[in-house]
Design an enzyme around this catalytic site. Structure first.
Site, PDB file in Angstrom:
ATOM      1  N   LYS A   1       0.805  -1.231   0.000  1.00 29.44           N
ATOM      2  CA  LYS A   1       0.000   0.000   0.000  1.00 29.44           C
ATOM      3  C   LYS A   1       0.840   1.283   0.000  1.00 29.44           C
ATOM      4  O   LYS A   1       0.492   2.291   0.629  1.00 29.44           O
ATOM      5  CB  LYS A   1      -0.988   0.052   1.195  1.00 29.44           C
ATOM      6  CG  LYS A   1      -1.816  -1.170   1.449  1.00 29.44           C
ATOM      7  CD  LYS A   1      -2.252  -1.922   0.240  1.00 29.44           C
ATOM      8  CE  LYS A   1      -3.256  -1.210  -0.628  1.00 29.44           C
ATOM      9  NZ  LYS A   1      -3.471  -2.003  -1.895  1.00 29.44           N
ATOM     10  N   SER A   2       1.966   1.188  -0.682  1.00 33.59           N
ATOM     11  CA  SER A   2       2.867   2.347  -0.728  1.00 33.59           C
ATOM     12  C   SER A   2       3.087   2.868  -2.142  1.00 33.59           C
ATOM     13  O   SER A   2       3.942   3.725  -2.353  1.00 33.59           O
ATOM     14  CB  SER A   2       4.232   1.963  -0.127  1.00 33.59           C
ATOM     15  OG  SER A   2       4.080   1.582   1.211  1.00 33.59           O
ATOM     16  N   GLY A   3       2.347   2.327  -3.108  1.00 29.75           N
ATOM     17  CA  GLY A   3       2.518   2.792  -4.480  1.00 29.75           C
ATOM     18  C   GLY A   3       3.014   1.714  -5.433  1.00 29.75           C
ATOM     19  O   GLY A   3       3.518   2.011  -6.516  1.00 29.75           O
TER      20      GLY A   3
ATOM     21  N   TRP B   1       1.312   1.794  -8.919  1.00 32.08           N
ATOM     22  CA  TRP B   1       1.828   2.937  -9.689  1.00 32.08           C
ATOM     23  C   TRP B   1       3.221   2.617 -10.235  1.00 32.08           C
ATOM     24  O   TRP B   1       3.502   2.803 -11.427  1.00 32.08           O
ATOM     25  CB  TRP B   1       1.879   4.153  -8.759  1.00 32.08           C
ATOM     26  CG  TRP B   1       2.010   5.484  -9.412  1.00 32.08           C
ATOM     27  CD1 TRP B   1       1.960   5.776 -10.750  1.00 32.08           C
ATOM     28  CD2 TRP B   1       2.209   6.728  -8.734  1.00 32.08           C
ATOM     29  NE1 TRP B   1       2.113   7.128 -10.944  1.00 32.08           N
ATOM     30  CE2 TRP B   1       2.261   7.726  -9.736  1.00 32.08           C
ATOM     31  CE3 TRP B   1       2.328   7.106  -7.391  1.00 32.08           C
ATOM     32  CZ2 TRP B   1       2.450   9.083  -9.412  1.00 32.08           C
ATOM     33  CZ3 TRP B   1       2.509   8.449  -7.080  1.00 32.08           C
ATOM     34  CH2 TRP B   1       2.567   9.427  -8.075  1.00 32.08           C
TER      35      TRP B   1
ATOM     36  N   HIS C   1       7.289  -7.915  -1.964  1.00 31.26           N
ATOM     37  CA  HIS C   1       7.241  -7.093  -0.740  1.00 31.26           C
ATOM     38  C   HIS C   1       8.263  -7.579   0.289  1.00 31.26           C
ATOM     39  O   HIS C   1       8.302  -7.098   1.411  1.00 31.26           O
ATOM     40  CB  HIS C   1       5.856  -7.179  -0.093  1.00 31.26           C
ATOM     41  CG  HIS C   1       4.745  -6.582  -0.912  1.00 31.26           C
ATOM     42  ND1 HIS C   1       4.795  -5.315  -1.429  1.00 31.26           N
ATOM     43  CD2 HIS C   1       3.526  -7.077  -1.269  1.00 31.26           C
ATOM     44  CE1 HIS C   1       3.673  -5.066  -2.081  1.00 31.26           C
ATOM     45  NE2 HIS C   1       2.881  -6.112  -1.999  1.00 31.26           N
TER      46      HIS C   1
ATOM     47  N   ARG D   1       6.094   4.894   1.639  1.00 28.21           N
ATOM     48  CA  ARG D   1       5.074   5.944   1.787  1.00 28.21           C
ATOM     49  C   ARG D   1       4.947   6.310   3.254  1.00 28.21           C
ATOM     50  O   ARG D   1       5.231   5.468   4.128  1.00 28.21           O
ATOM     51  CB  ARG D   1       3.747   5.360   1.282  1.00 28.21           C
ATOM     52  CG  ARG D   1       2.609   6.320   1.225  1.00 28.21           C
ATOM     53  CD  ARG D   1       1.343   5.599   0.780  1.00 28.21           C
ATOM     54  NE  ARG D   1       0.303   6.540   0.426  1.00 28.21           N
ATOM     55  CZ  ARG D   1      -0.916   6.230   0.063  1.00 28.21           C
ATOM     56  NH1 ARG D   1      -1.268   4.946  -0.006  1.00 28.21           N
ATOM     57  NH2 ARG D   1      -1.806   7.153  -0.228  1.00 28.21           N
TER      58      ARG D   1
ATOM     59  N   TYR E   1       6.548   7.764  -2.245  1.00 29.15           N
ATOM     60  CA  TYR E   1       5.261   8.034  -2.887  1.00 29.15           C
ATOM     61  C   TYR E   1       5.003   9.550  -2.968  1.00 29.15           C
ATOM     62  O   TYR E   1       4.619  10.076  -4.005  1.00 29.15           O
ATOM     63  CB  TYR E   1       4.153   7.354  -2.069  1.00 29.15           C
ATOM     64  CG  TYR E   1       2.759   7.483  -2.613  1.00 29.15           C
ATOM     65  CD1 TYR E   1       2.256   6.542  -3.506  1.00 29.15           C
ATOM     66  CD2 TYR E   1       1.920   8.521  -2.211  1.00 29.15           C
ATOM     67  CE1 TYR E   1       0.962   6.633  -3.987  1.00 29.15           C
ATOM     68  CE2 TYR E   1       0.625   8.635  -2.686  1.00 29.15           C
ATOM     69  CZ  TYR E   1       0.141   7.686  -3.579  1.00 29.15           C
ATOM     70  OH  TYR E   1      -1.136   7.791  -4.052  1.00 29.15           O
TER      71      TYR E   1
ATOM     72  N   ARG F   1      -8.046   3.705  -4.733  1.00 36.70           N
ATOM     73  CA  ARG F   1      -9.007   4.253  -3.783  1.00 36.70           C
ATOM     74  C   ARG F   1      -9.046   5.770  -3.957  1.00 36.70           C
ATOM     75  O   ARG F   1      -9.879   6.293  -4.670  1.00 36.70           O
ATOM     76  CB  ARG F   1      -8.625   3.829  -2.354  1.00 36.70           C
ATOM     77  CG  ARG F   1      -9.720   4.042  -1.302  1.00 36.70           C
ATOM     78  CD  ARG F   1      -9.236   3.641   0.090  1.00 36.70           C
ATOM     79  NE  ARG F   1      -8.096   4.420   0.517  1.00 36.70           N
ATOM     80  CZ  ARG F   1      -8.169   5.508   1.275  1.00 36.70           C
ATOM     81  NH1 ARG F   1      -9.330   5.932   1.699  1.00 36.70           N
ATOM     82  NH2 ARG F   1      -7.081   6.179   1.592  1.00 36.70           N
TER      83      ARG F   1
ATOM     84  N   GLY G   1      -5.697   7.794  -3.770  1.00 37.61           N
ATOM     85  CA  GLY G   1      -4.410   8.220  -4.327  1.00 37.61           C
ATOM     86  C   GLY G   1      -3.961   9.592  -3.859  1.00 37.61           C
ATOM     87  O   GLY G   1      -3.413  10.371  -4.634  1.00 37.61           O
TER      88      GLY G   1
HETATM   89  P1  A3P Z   1      -5.016   4.989  -1.185  1.00 34.07           P
HETATM   90  O1  A3P Z   1      -5.624   3.801  -0.540  1.00 34.07           O
HETATM   91  O2  A3P Z   1      -4.475   5.983  -0.188  1.00 34.07           O
HETATM   92  O3  A3P Z   1      -5.857   5.622  -2.208  1.00 34.07           O
HETATM   93  P2  A3P Z   1      -0.309  -0.355  -3.597  1.00 34.07           P
HETATM   94  O4  A3P Z   1      -0.318  -0.105  -5.053  1.00 34.07           O
HETATM   95  O5  A3P Z   1       1.077  -0.472  -3.026  1.00 34.07           O
HETATM   96  O6  A3P Z   1      -1.216  -1.435  -3.185  1.00 34.07           O
HETATM   97  O7  A3P Z   1      -0.850   0.992  -2.939  1.00 34.07           O
HETATM   98  C1  A3P Z   1      -2.165   1.404  -3.149  1.00 34.07           C
HETATM   99  C2  A3P Z   1      -2.262   2.885  -2.955  1.00 34.07           C
HETATM  100  O8  A3P Z   1      -1.700   3.568  -4.091  1.00 34.07           O
HETATM  101  C3  A3P Z   1      -3.706   3.339  -2.852  1.00 34.07           C
HETATM  102  O9  A3P Z   1      -3.679   4.478  -1.994  1.00 34.07           O
HETATM  103  C4  A3P Z   1      -4.004   3.688  -4.308  1.00 34.07           C
HETATM  104  O10 A3P Z   1      -5.113   4.535  -4.470  1.00 34.07           O
HETATM  105  C5  A3P Z   1      -2.723   4.358  -4.718  1.00 34.07           C
HETATM  106  N1  A3P Z   1      -2.496   4.342  -6.166  1.00 34.07           N
HETATM  107  C6  A3P Z   1      -2.771   3.351  -7.047  1.00 34.07           C
HETATM  108  N2  A3P Z   1      -2.424   3.702  -8.279  1.00 34.07           N
HETATM  109  C7  A3P Z   1      -1.925   4.953  -8.215  1.00 34.07           C
HETATM  110  C8  A3P Z   1      -1.409   5.878  -9.192  1.00 34.07           C
HETATM  111  N3  A3P Z   1      -1.358   5.582 -10.483  1.00 34.07           N
HETATM  112  N4  A3P Z   1      -0.979   7.071  -8.748  1.00 34.07           N
HETATM  113  C9  A3P Z   1      -1.029   7.394  -7.444  1.00 34.07           C
HETATM  114  N5  A3P Z   1      -1.513   6.568  -6.475  1.00 34.07           N
HETATM  115  C10 A3P Z   1      -1.956   5.367  -6.863  1.00 34.07           C
END
Ligand code: A3P
Length: 318
Positions: free
Chosen positions: A67-69, A72, A130, A152, A218, A284, A286
């Site tokens: 959940k750190s990006g 992306w 991870h 993040r 992030y 979610r 972002g």
């Molecule tokens: P939030 O839950 O705060 O929205 P991971 O990809 O490591 O599982 O992390 C998920 C987090 O990255 C979520 O954060 C998600 O919304 C965000 N995320 C996913 N794709 C993204 C993108 N293209 N740019 C920025 N944030 C993104």
């Protein structure tokens, strides 16, 4: 499985039996393995990955705290590295989730206890994991393959993970409260945690070997994505030419991989991963700072203080 694979599988089975466990927020188990909390669905694959994975010098290993990006980083790396293979209008990311394009490695290795045929992946192979730096397969550390890490702010990571696990939990199980989950992360207990050990492991390694490990945050990417797209391409050995720069290729890749663009694609709105997980749970909000909508100031001060203690002296701050 071949006889050798059966032996390994049995050995892992026995090893796992003796590991300390904790219940994760979604009711599943976490095993304490090599100093980190490994989710039960990753434990076999993690050990098998450690024992069997043979890195190639051209490999790219994407590493992250959950959940750190990760999503992306997968989209960005895939697009940058394959930009001569696919134009953006033909990108496989338009129809396939970044997670199915670049599956998490330890999961692949757990499938049927068989060594997957990773040799068939196109070069450069891009893998994601991870696993903490100290527990990576030896061949990743010793070969010339490159590692990109993303972390993040732990408060935002917590809120993101909280929502993610609520989505994934078995609906029959009672969810634990935000307060209980927060108490656990203050003790370092969450998938692949403690977060401070995870981040410090990669931080120190990248300081020692900056050409091998690129350390990203992030929040930095949110502030200046074009700069980091360029940096990623340089680091991965496929820099943008002057001609590409003049055609705004960097900006186009940034836009293509942006949260708003990725989230609105049908595959990321209504799709499911190969393993059945709904793709929309990876998109979610972002945003940076969403924790302020969920945690009061005494909670965030508490975690900040723990982080200060754990990271103190390292030179690293979130
Ligand atoms: P939030 O839950 O705060 O929205 P991971 O990809 O490591 O599982 O992390 C998920 C987090 O990255 C979520 O954060 C998600 O919304 C965000 N995320 C996913 N794709 C993204 C993108 N293209 N740019 C920025 N944030 C993104």
């Amino acid at each position: 499985p071949t006889p050798g694979e059966e032996d390994l599988s049995k050995e892992i089975e026995e090893l796992v039996l003796n590991l300390p466990t904790e219940k994760n927020w979604d009711g599943s188990y976490l095993y304490q393995y090599q100093g980190f909390w490994c989710p039960s669905r990753h434990i076999h694959g993690t050990i098998s990955f450690q024992r069997r994975f043979q890195a190639q010098d051209t490999d790219i290993i994407l590493t992250s705290f959950p959940k750190s990006g990760t999503t992306w980083l997968k989209a960005l790396t895939f697009t940058i590295v394959n930009r001569f293979r696919y134009e953006l209008k033909d990108s496989p990311l338009l129809t396939t989730s970044p997670h199915d394009l670049l599956p998490v490695n330890q999961i692949q290795h757990s499938t049927h206890n068989q060594t997957p045929t990773l040799e068939e992946f196109p070069t450069p192979r891009i893998f994601a994991t991870h696993i903490p730096y100290a527990s990576l397969p030896v061949s990743i550390v010793n070969s010339n393959c490159r590692i990109v890490y993303i972390c993040r702010n732990p408060l935002d990571q917590f809120i993101s993970n909280w929502h993610f696990l609520l989505e994934l939990r078995e609906q029959t199980k009672e969810p634990i409260s935000l307060d209980e989950a927060f108490e656990m992360i203050c003790n370092g207990i969450q998938a692949f945690g403690p977060i401070w050990d995870h981040v410090l492991g990669y931080w120190k390694a990248s300081a020692e070997k900056p050409h091998k490990i690129l350390f990203l945050k992030y929040e930095d990417l949110k502030v200046g994505i074009n700069f980091y797209v360029k940096k990623l391409a340089d680091f991965l050995g496929c820099p943008f030419s002057k001609e590409e720069e003049s055609r705004n290729v960097i900006e186009e890749i940034s836009k293509f991989c942006s949260f708003d663009n990725m989230k609105k694609l049908e595959v990321n709105k209504n799709g499911r991963l190969n393993d059945g997980i709904k793709t929309k749970v990876f998109f979610r909000k972002g945003l940076v700072g969403d924790h302020t909508n969920y945690l009061n100031s005494s909670m965030s001060e508490r975690l900040d203080k723990i982080l200060e203690e754990k990271l103190g002296g390292s030179g690293f701050t979130f």
